[in-house]
Design a protein around this motif. Structure first.
Motif, PDB file in Angstrom:
ATOM      1  N   ALA A 121       0.828  -1.204   0.000  1.00 44.21           N
ATOM      2  CA  ALA A 121       0.000   0.000   0.000  1.00 44.21           C
ATOM      3  C   ALA A 121       0.863   1.255   0.000  1.00 44.21           C
ATOM      4  N   GLU A 122       2.021   1.193   0.609  1.00 47.40           N
ATOM      5  CA  GLU A 122       2.898   2.358   0.702  1.00 47.40           C
ATOM      6  C   GLU A 122       3.769   2.547  -0.533  1.00 47.40           C
ATOM      7  N   ASP A 123       4.108   1.477  -1.209  1.00 46.78           N
ATOM      8  CA  ASP A 123       5.056   1.540  -2.324  1.00 46.78           C
ATOM      9  C   ASP A 123       4.326   1.431  -3.660  1.00 46.78           C
ATOM     10  N   PRO A 124       4.279   2.526  -4.448  1.00 46.48           N
ATOM     11  CA  PRO A 124       3.584   2.455  -5.739  1.00 46.48           C
ATOM     12  C   PRO A 124       4.224   1.457  -6.706  1.00 46.48           C
ATOM     13  N   ASN A 125       5.540   1.269  -6.630  1.00 42.47           N
ATOM     14  CA  ASN A 125       6.197   0.290  -7.500  1.00 42.47           C
ATOM     15  C   ASN A 125       5.741  -1.128  -7.175  1.00 42.47           C
ATOM     16  N   ALA A 126       5.535  -1.411  -5.897  1.00 46.72           N
ATOM     17  CA  ALA A 126       5.045  -2.731  -5.504  1.00 46.72           C
ATOM     18  C   ALA A 126       3.618  -2.932  -5.991  1.00 46.72           C
ATOM     19  N   GLN A 127       2.809  -1.879  -5.969  1.00 45.73           N
ATOM     20  CA  GLN A 127       1.444  -1.973  -6.475  1.00 45.73           C
ATOM     21  C   GLN A 127       1.440  -2.266  -7.969  1.00 45.73           C
ATOM     22  N   ILE A 128       2.281  -1.567  -8.716  1.00 42.92           N
ATOM     23  CA  ILE A 128       2.383  -1.790 -10.167  1.00 42.92           C
ATOM     24  C   ILE A 128       2.850  -3.214 -10.436  1.00 42.92           C
ATOM     25  N   ALA A 129       3.865  -3.660  -9.695  1.00 41.56           N
ATOM     26  CA  ALA A 129       4.396  -5.011  -9.887  1.00 41.56           C
ATOM     27  C   ALA A 129       3.324  -6.062  -9.617  1.00 41.56           C
ATOM     28  N   ALA A 130       2.544  -5.868  -8.561  1.00 42.66           N
ATOM     29  CA  ALA A 130       1.493  -6.830  -8.220  1.00 42.66           C
ATOM     30  C   ALA A 130       0.426  -6.879  -9.308  1.00 42.66           C
ATOM     31  N   LYS A 131       0.058  -5.717  -9.848  1.00 39.27           N
ATOM     32  CA  LYS A 131      -0.959  -5.683 -10.900  1.00 39.27           C
ATOM     33  C   LYS A 131      -0.442  -6.307 -12.190  1.00 39.27           C
ATOM     34  N   LEU A 132       0.809  -6.028 -12.530  1.00 36.44           N
ATOM     35  CA  LEU A 132       1.394  -6.632 -13.733  1.00 36.44           C
ATOM     36  C   LEU A 132       1.498  -8.150 -13.578  1.00 36.44           C
ATOM     37  N   ARG A 133       1.877  -8.601 -12.386  1.00 37.17           N
ATOM     38  CA  ARG A 133       1.976 -10.034 -12.123  1.00 37.17           C
ATOM     39  C   ARG A 133       0.606 -10.687 -12.277  1.00 37.17           C
TER      40      ARG A 133
END
Length: 64
Positions: free
Chosen positions: A17-29
Motif C-alpha cells: 500500500a505504501e510503495d507504488p512500484n510494488a502496487q504496479i508489480a502486483a498488478k502486472l503479475r
C-alpha cells in the motif's frame, strides 16, 4: 513479511500500500498470470497445424 501463495509471491499489505512500484508489480503479475491461464484460440492452433504440415512436406527427413 513475504508469503508464497501459488506461483505468486505476495508482499506484506502495508508495504504494498505504501510503495507504488510494488502496487504496479502486483498488478502486472496478476495480469501476466491471467493471460498465461487463457486458452489458446482454435484458429491459432489450426494455423500452427498448417505450418507444421507445410514444414513436414518441405524439409527433408533427417532420419532417412
Amino acid at each position: 513479511m513475504i508469503e508464497r501463495v501459488g506461483a505468486v509471491r505476495e508482499v506484506d499489505k502495508f508495504t504494498r500500500a505504501e510503495d507504488p512500484n510494488a502496487q504496479i508489480a502486483a498488478k502486472l503479475r496478476a495480469l501476466y498470470i491471467s493471460v498465461q491461464e487463457e486458452a489458446i484460440p482454435d484458429k491459432f492452433l489450426d494455423l500452427l497445424e498448417k505450418l507444421d504440415a507445410v514444414e513436414r512436406q518441405t524439409l527433408p527427413d533427417v532420419a532417412e
